[in-house]
Structures are given as C-alpha cells and as structure tokens.
Design a protein around this motif. Structure first.
Motif, PDB file in Angstrom:
ATOM      1  N   SER A  63       0.836  -1.210   0.000  1.00 36.60           N
ATOM      2  CA  SER A  63       0.000   0.000   0.000  1.00 36.60           C
ATOM      3  C   SER A  63       0.866   1.253   0.000  1.00 36.60           C
ATOM      4  O   SER A  63       0.563   2.228  -0.692  1.00 36.60           O
ATOM      5  CB  SER A  63      -0.914   0.005   1.218  1.00 36.60           C
ATOM      6  OG  SER A  63      -1.836  -1.051   1.156  1.00 36.60           O
ATOM      7  N   TYR A  66       2.328   1.648  -3.628  1.00 40.15           N
ATOM      8  CA  TYR A  66       1.385   2.206  -4.593  1.00 40.15           C
ATOM      9  C   TYR A  66       0.899   3.593  -4.182  1.00 40.15           C
ATOM     10  O   TYR A  66       0.573   4.416  -5.038  1.00 40.15           O
ATOM     11  CB  TYR A  66       0.212   1.246  -4.825  1.00 40.15           C
ATOM     12  CG  TYR A  66       0.622   0.088  -5.690  1.00 40.15           C
ATOM     13  CD1 TYR A  66       1.075   0.279  -6.981  1.00 40.15           C
ATOM     14  CD2 TYR A  66       0.577  -1.207  -5.198  1.00 40.15           C
ATOM     15  CE1 TYR A  66       1.470  -0.777  -7.770  1.00 40.15           C
ATOM     16  CE2 TYR A  66       0.972  -2.279  -5.981  1.00 40.15           C
ATOM     17  CZ  TYR A  66       1.419  -2.058  -7.270  1.00 40.15           C
ATOM     18  OH  TYR A  66       1.812  -3.111  -8.047  1.00 40.15           O
ATOM     19  N   GLY A  67       0.849   3.852  -2.885  1.00 40.70           N
ATOM     20  CA  GLY A  67       0.531   5.216  -2.435  1.00 40.70           C
ATOM     21  C   GLY A  67       1.579   6.206  -2.901  1.00 40.70           C
ATOM     22  O   GLY A  67       1.265   7.318  -3.327  1.00 40.70           O
TER      23      GLY A  67
END
Length: 121
Positions: A63, A66-67
């Motif tokens: 996460s 991709y953040g």
C-alpha cells in the motif's frame, strides 16, 4: 542497476533519432523485468521484521508503494504541465530528502522496539 542502464540506453537511442524498433522493446522488457524483480525481495524484508503479522506487513508495504506512486503522479503531472520537465528532478529530490529525514528521525524508535521484543524471547 540494469534497469536504469536500459532506460538511459533507450532514451539515448530515441534522442539520436531512432524509432521504436525491436531494440527499444527489448530494452523496455529488460527494464520491466528488473523493476518487477525487486518486489519479492522488498516484501520478504518487510515480512522478516515481524513474521507473526506477515499479511499485515505485506499489505502495508505494498500500500505504501502504490501510495507513493499515486502521490508521485499527482504531484508530477501538474509540475510537468505548469513548470516543465526540468522541475521533476528537483521535486524528486525534495521527496527523497524528506523520506530520508523521516526515516533517520524514526530509526531510533524502530531499533528500540526491535531490541525490546528480542529481549523478551
């Protein structure tokens, strides 16, 4: 390292007036191979920090990855439109410097928590 070299060679080829020939596609394929090959090693090192919570660690790690990609696109797109490509390396430097400072400030907390959990074993 090879992925970066492939990008530079591909960029030099295009700047020299070359078209999108077979070599370009091979270089992009090589770059992609090395870019995606890093993910399992990163996930393994994240999971190794706390194997009891492997799924949570892996989910938070990917996460965060991709953040970061999303934030980079959200910042890079307007910078590219308004200031041009010359502003992108400076913005990248600011993000990397900020991450480095953040990591350096929090390194002591991580070291203390790892050593205290290791002593309780």
């Amino acid at each position: 390292m090879m992925g970066i070299a492939a990008v530079f060679v591909g960029g030099a080829y295009l700047m020299a007036g070359g078209g999108l020939g077979l070599w370009f596609y091979l270089l992009v394929g090589l770059w992609s191979l090395f870019a995606w090959a890093r993910s399992p090693a990163m996930q393994a090192s994240i999971i190794a920090v706390d194997p009891k919570r492997a799924m949570l660690s892996a989910a938070l790690g990917i996460s965060g990855f991709y953040g970061g990609v999303g934030i980079g696109a959200a910042v890079g797109g307007p910078l590219l439109d308004n200031l041009g490509a010359a502003a992108l390396p400076l913005a990248g430097f600011v993000f990397v410097a900020g991450a480095w400072i953040f990591a350096a400030r929090h390194e002591r907390v991580i070291d203390l928590s790892v050593s205290s959990s290791a002593s309780s074993l």
